[in-house]
Scaffold this motif. Structure first.
Motif, mmCIF file in Angstrom:
data_model
loop_
_atom_site.group_PDB
_atom_site.id
_atom_site.type_symbol
_atom_site.label_atom_id
_atom_site.label_comp_id
_atom_site.label_asym_id
_atom_site.label_seq_id
_atom_site.Cartn_x
_atom_site.Cartn_y
_atom_site.Cartn_z
ATOM 1 N N ALA A 267 30.797 37.060 -6.564
ATOM 2 C CA ALA A 267 29.546 36.296 -5.915
ATOM 3 C C ALA A 267 30.289 34.732 -6.154
ATOM 4 N N GLU A 268 30.628 34.456 -7.264
ATOM 5 C CA GLU A 268 31.282 33.179 -7.408
ATOM 6 C C GLU A 268 32.398 32.870 -6.636
ATOM 7 N N SER A 269 32.990 33.998 -6.429
ATOM 8 C CA SER A 269 34.241 34.075 -5.504
ATOM 9 C C SER A 269 33.802 33.501 -3.849
ATOM 10 N N LEU A 270 32.685 34.354 -3.350
ATOM 11 C CA LEU A 270 32.468 34.074 -2.341
ATOM 12 C C LEU A 270 31.565 32.637 -2.146
ATOM 13 N N ILE A 271 31.106 31.990 -3.107
ATOM 14 C CA ILE A 271 30.595 30.813 -3.174
ATOM 15 C C ILE A 271 31.729 29.754 -3.083
ATOM 16 N N LYS A 272 32.912 30.068 -3.941
ATOM 17 C CA LYS A 272 33.954 29.028 -3.912
ATOM 18 C C LYS A 272 34.417 29.085 -2.880
ATOM 19 N N ASN A 273 34.720 30.214 -1.905
ATOM 20 C CA ASN A 273 35.435 30.046 -0.905
ATOM 21 C C ASN A 273 34.828 29.925 0.401
ATOM 22 N N ALA A 274 33.371 29.942 0.424
ATOM 23 C CA ALA A 274 32.499 29.895 1.607
ATOM 24 C C ALA A 274 32.945 28.747 2.566
ATOM 25 N N PRO A 275 32.931 28.602 3.777
ATOM 26 C CA PRO A 275 33.291 27.605 4.499
ATOM 27 C C PRO A 275 32.245 26.566 4.507
ATOM 28 N N ASP A 276 30.919 27.170 4.363
ATOM 29 C CA ASP A 276 29.672 26.295 4.458
ATOM 30 C C ASP A 276 29.603 25.573 2.794
ATOM 31 N N PRO A 277 28.839 24.602 2.929
ATOM 32 C CA PRO A 277 28.606 23.896 1.573
ATOM 33 C C PRO A 277 27.597 24.922 0.824
ATOM 34 N N VAL A 278 27.778 25.479 -0.291
ATOM 35 C CA VAL A 278 27.256 26.270 -1.044
ATOM 36 C C VAL A 278 27.016 25.794 -2.594
ATOM 37 N N PHE A 279 25.723 25.749 -2.952
ATOM 38 C CA PHE A 279 25.376 25.303 -4.212
ATOM 39 C C PHE A 279 24.367 26.343 -4.834
ATOM 40 N N VAL A 280 24.486 26.165 -6.276
ATOM 41 C CA VAL A 280 23.486 26.962 -7.111
ATOM 42 C C VAL A 280 22.611 26.013 -8.157
ATOM 43 N N SER A 281 21.252 26.259 -7.899
ATOM 44 C CA SER A 281 20.671 25.406 -8.656
ATOM 45 C C SER A 281 19.423 26.161 -9.582
ATOM 46 N N ASP A 282 19.091 25.639 -10.680
ATOM 47 C CA ASP A 282 17.972 26.236 -11.393
ATOM 48 C C ASP A 282 16.632 25.708 -10.639
ATOM 49 N N LEU A 283 15.644 26.299 -11.383
ATOM 50 C CA LEU A 283 14.071 26.087 -10.658
ATOM 51 C C LEU A 283 13.644 24.747 -10.748
ATOM 52 N N GLU A 284 14.340 23.965 -11.571
ATOM 53 C CA GLU A 284 14.048 22.461 -11.629
ATOM 54 C C GLU A 284 14.976 21.563 -10.586
ATOM 55 N N GLY A 285 15.959 22.158 -9.906
ATOM 56 C CA GLY A 285 16.731 21.450 -9.070
ATOM 57 C C GLY A 285 17.917 20.999 -9.542
ATOM 58 N N GLY A 368 16.632 30.787 -10.323
ATOM 59 C CA GLY A 368 17.136 29.650 -9.654
ATOM 60 C C GLY A 368 17.237 29.923 -8.024
ATOM 61 N N ALA A 369 18.272 29.157 -7.525
ATOM 62 C CA ALA A 369 18.355 29.571 -6.156
ATOM 63 C C ALA A 369 19.688 29.389 -5.758
ATOM 64 N N ILE A 370 20.377 30.128 -4.586
ATOM 65 C CA ILE A 370 21.782 29.807 -4.080
ATOM 66 C C ILE A 370 21.249 29.242 -2.733
ATOM 67 N N GLY A 371 21.792 27.998 -2.465
ATOM 68 C CA GLY A 371 21.540 27.185 -1.342
ATOM 69 C C GLY A 371 22.715 26.982 -0.504
ATOM 70 N N ILE A 372 22.619 27.103 0.743
ATOM 71 C CA ILE A 372 23.640 26.723 1.803
ATOM 72 C C ILE A 372 23.200 25.576 2.633
ATOM 73 N N LEU A 373 24.102 24.650 2.674
ATOM 74 C CA LEU A 373 23.643 23.560 3.555
ATOM 75 C C LEU A 373 24.235 23.568 4.800
ATOM 76 N N ARG A 374 23.610 23.273 5.734
ATOM 77 C CA ARG A 374 24.364 23.132 7.316
ATOM 78 C C ARG A 374 24.428 21.605 7.703
#
Length: 555
Positions: A267-285, A368-374
Motif C-alpha cells: 500500500a505504501e508503495s502504491l501511495i508513493k508511486n501513484a500519479p495522483d496526489p495521495v496522502f494519509v491523515s489521522d481523524l483530526e486531519g 484515519g483516511a487515505i485521500g486522493i486529490l485531483r
C-alpha cells in the motif's frame, strides 16, 4: 477436649469442650458462620469438625449430625487428608492458608471439587487451636475453566497464558504452528527465550498494563521461530485472575503480521508511486504520509507537509468541510468529490476534489483516511470553456441529469420556448413535453448512457404561449471526472422553418403535378391536331394524284 477454644473474632465469644462448640457472651461469630453464603466450618488441629453451617450440609448432602464431630478424613481421600493436615500446619505457622484443593465426596457419592481458604482459630492467649475453613464449590468454575481451555485450544489465533514474570503456562496448537516449537520446548519457558531483551522489557511493561487496566492492545512482539525466522506479531492481552479476582497472569493473543506488513508495504508503495496526489491523515486531519505528487502539486517539501494539519493549507470553512468528510469516512467508509482549495507554497489557490477512503487498524476500526486529490485547474478551465460554448451556441443547448431535470440552458433555449431561466432550470422536461415524448426522451437518455450519443429524437415542446414547437434532439453524454455518465448535453433544432419548407415543397409539387396534367392534356390536343393535319395532307395528296391520272390519259 477440655481446652477452651475461642474464635479470634472477639475474645470470649465461643468456647468448646469435647462435645462441641457452645456460645458464651456475644453470639456475633455464631451468627456470621450460620448465615455465611459460603460453606464454613470450624475444626480442631486434628481435622475434627466442631461446627458447620447449613451451606456445608447443602454442599455435601449430609445432615448436621452426620457432619459434626466427624473427621474431614471421612469425606476426603487419604492423600487429600495429608494435604489438609499440611494446610493445618501452615495455618499454625502463618495464620492462614489459601486455595488448598479438596474433593470431598457427597452423601450421593459425587466427588465435589472445592478450594479451601482457612484462618487460625485462637485461644485467649493467641495460640492457634483450630481453624475456620471456607470452602468454595469449584464445579461451575471448573466448567468455566474447561470451557476457557477449550476456547484457547481451538482458537484459530495463537493464544497463550503466562504468569506475571512472562513464563508460558499454556499455549494452543496455533502458537506451535506459528513458531515451529514443540509444546515441551515452550511450556514452562520464559517468553524471553524467543524475544529480544528490549521486547522482553516491553512485554513486562504490557503485563504491568494488564495488571493496572485489565488489558493491553497491539503491543509489538517479534518472536524468533524454531527455524530462526523473526516473525512480526501484535499482542493483545487480557488479565488472568484467580478466584479472588487478583491478576495472576495474562491471556495473550498473537496476530501474525507478516501478510499485513506485506500489504502495508504494498500500500505504501502504491501511495508513493501513484500519479495522483495521495496522502494519509489521522481523524483530526494531521497528515501522516504524502507522496511526491502532493509536494509537486503544492510546492512544499515533504518535511513541510508531514505531521502538519490540513488546516495549514486550507481555509477555516474548508477545514470544517474536511472534518465533515472525515466523519463520512468513519460512518460510510468513503467520501466522494469533496471540494478543497489548498494554498500552494507560492500562494496560489489550487482547486481540487478529494476522494477519501477509510484507513483501518488490524481490528477494522477506522483510524484515519487515505485521500486522493485531483487537480481541477484544467478541468475547471474545460468546464468554463464548455459553459461558454453552451451559453454562446446559436442553437438551443441544455444540460440535463439522467432523470430529465434541466440543469443548464442557454439563451437560445429561452428564446425558442419563451420561458424565463427560473421557469426552466431545475425543472423536468416532462413539464414541457407530452407523457409519450417524456418516455421517448428517457429512452434517448438510456441510449446516451449505453452508446454515448443519440440522434434525431423527435421532441415537440410546448412554449410559454402554448405553441407546440417541432424540434429534433441530438444528445451526447455528460460525464463526471471518473468518466461515468451523469447526464446529457442536448442540442435542439427548431424544425418549424424546415417543416414550412417541406410544406412549401409539397405544395409546389402538387402545383407542378397539376401543370404537368394540363400540359399532358394540351399535348394530347396539339398532337391530335397535328395527326389530323397529317392525315388531311395525305388525303389531299391522294386526291391530287387521283385527279392527275385522267389528264395524262387524254393527252
Amino acid at each position: 477436649m477440655a481446652r477452651r477454644l475461642e474464635l479470634g473474632v472477639r475474645r470470649g465469644v465461643v468456647e468448646a469442650d469435647g462435645r462441641g462448640v457452645k456460645s458464651r457472651g456475644s453470639l456475633d461469630a455464631d451468627i456470621i458462620i450460620a448465615n455465611a453464603p459460603d460453606p464454613v466450618f470450624v475444626s480442631d488441629l486434628e481435622g475434627k469438625i466442631l461446627r458447620a453451617n447449613d451451606a456445608v450440609s447443602q454442599l455435601l448432602g449430609f445432615r448436621q449430625d452426620e457432619v459434626l464431630e466427624q473427621s474431614l478424613s471421612r469425606f476426603i481421600s487419604p492423600e487429600e487428608t495429608r494435604e489438609f493436615t499440611a494446610a493445618l500446619r501452615e495455618v499454625v505457622e502463618r495464620g492462614v492458608t489459601r486455595n488448598v484443593v479438596l474433593n470431598p465426596r457427597s452423601a450421593r457419592g459425587e466427588v465435589i471439587p472445592t478450594s479451601l481458604n482457612a484462618s487460625a482459630l485462637r485461644d485467649s492467649d493467641g495460640r492457634a487451636i483450630g481453624v475456620i475453613g471456607i470452602l468454595r464449590d469449584m464445579r461451575e468454575l471448573d466448567k468455566a475453566r474447561a470451557y476457557a481451555e477449550s476456547l484457547i485450544k481451538n482458537a484459530p489465533d495463537a493464544v497463550f497464558i503466562s504468569d506475571l514474570e512472562g513464563k508460558i503456562l499454556q499455549a494452543n496448537d496455533a502458537v506451535f504452528a506459528l513458531l515451529g516449537f514443540r509444546p515441551d520446548e515452550l511450556i514452562e519457558q520464559s517468553l524471553s527465550r524467543i524475544i529480544s531483551s528490549e521486547e522482553t522489557r516491553e512485554f513486562l511493561a504490557a503485563l504491568r498494563e494488564v495488571v493496572e487496566r485489565g488489558v493491553t492492545r497491539n503491543a509489538r512482539l517479534n518472536p524468533r521461530s524454531a527455524s530462526g525466522e523473526v516473525i512480526p506479531t501484535t499482542l493483545n492481552a487480557s488479565a488472568l485472575r484467580d478466584p479472588d479476582g487478583k491478576v495472576i497472569g495474562g491471556i495473550g493473543i498473537l496476530r501474525d503480521m507478516r501478510e499485513l506488513d506485506k500489504a502495508r508495504a504494498y500500500a505504501e508503495s502504491l501511495i508513493k508511486n501513484a500519479p495522483d496526489p495521495v496522502f494519509v491523515s489521522d481523524l483530526e486531519g494531521k497528515i501522516l504520509q504524502a507522496n511526491d505528487a502532493v509536494s509537486a502539486l503544492l510546492g512544499f517539501r515533504p518535511d513541510e507537509v508531514l505531521e502538519q494539519s490540513l488546516s495549514r493549507f486550507i481555509s477555516p470553512e474548508e477545514t470544517r468541510e474536511f472534518t465533515a468528510a472525515l466523519r463520512e469516512v468513519v460512518a460510510r467508509g468513503v467520501t466522494r468529490n469533496a471540494r478543497l482549495n489548498p494554498r500552494s507554497a507560492s500562494g496560489e489557490v489550487i482547486p481540487t476534489t478529494l476522494n477519501a477512503s477509510a484507513l483501518r487498524n488490524p481490528d477494522g476500526k477506522v483510524i484515519g483516511a487515505i485521500g486522493i486529490l485531483r487537480d481541477m485547474r484544467e478541468l475547471d478551465k474545460a468546464r468554463a470553456y464548455a459553459e461558454s460554448l453552451i451559453k454562446n451556441a446559436p442553437d438551443p443547448v441544455f444540460v440535463s441529469d439522467l432523470e430529465g431535470k434541466i440543469l443548464q440552458a442557454n439563451d437560445a433555449v429561452f428564446a425558442l420556448l419563451g420561458f424565463r431561466p427560473d421557469e426552466l432550470i431545475e425543472q423536468s422536461l416532462s413539464r414541457i413535453i407530452s407523457p409519450e415524448e417524456t418516455r421517448a426522451f428517457l429512452a434517448a437518455l438510456r441510449e446516451v448512457v449505453e452508446r454515448g450519443v443519440t440522434r434525431n429524437a423527435r421532441l415537440n415542446p410546448r412554449s410559454a404561449s402554448g405553441e407546440v414547437i417541432p424540434t429534433t434532439l441530438n444528445a451526447s453524454a455528460l460525464r463526471d471526472p471518473d468518466g461515468k455518465v451523469i447526464g446529457a448535453i442536448g442540442i435542439l433544432r427548431d424544425m418549424r422553418e424546415y417543416e414550412e419548407v417541406v410544406r412549401d415543397l409539397e405544395q409546389s409539387k402538387s402545383e407542378l403535378q397539376e401543370k404537368i396534367l394540363d400540359l399532358e392534356k394540351f399535348e394530347e390536343v396539339v398532337v391530335g391536331r397535328e395527326l389530323k393535319m397529317i392525315a388531311l395532307e395525305k388525303e389531299l395528296e391522294s386526291l391530287r394524284k387521283e385527279l392527275g391520272r385522267p389528264k395524262a390519259g387524254r393527252v
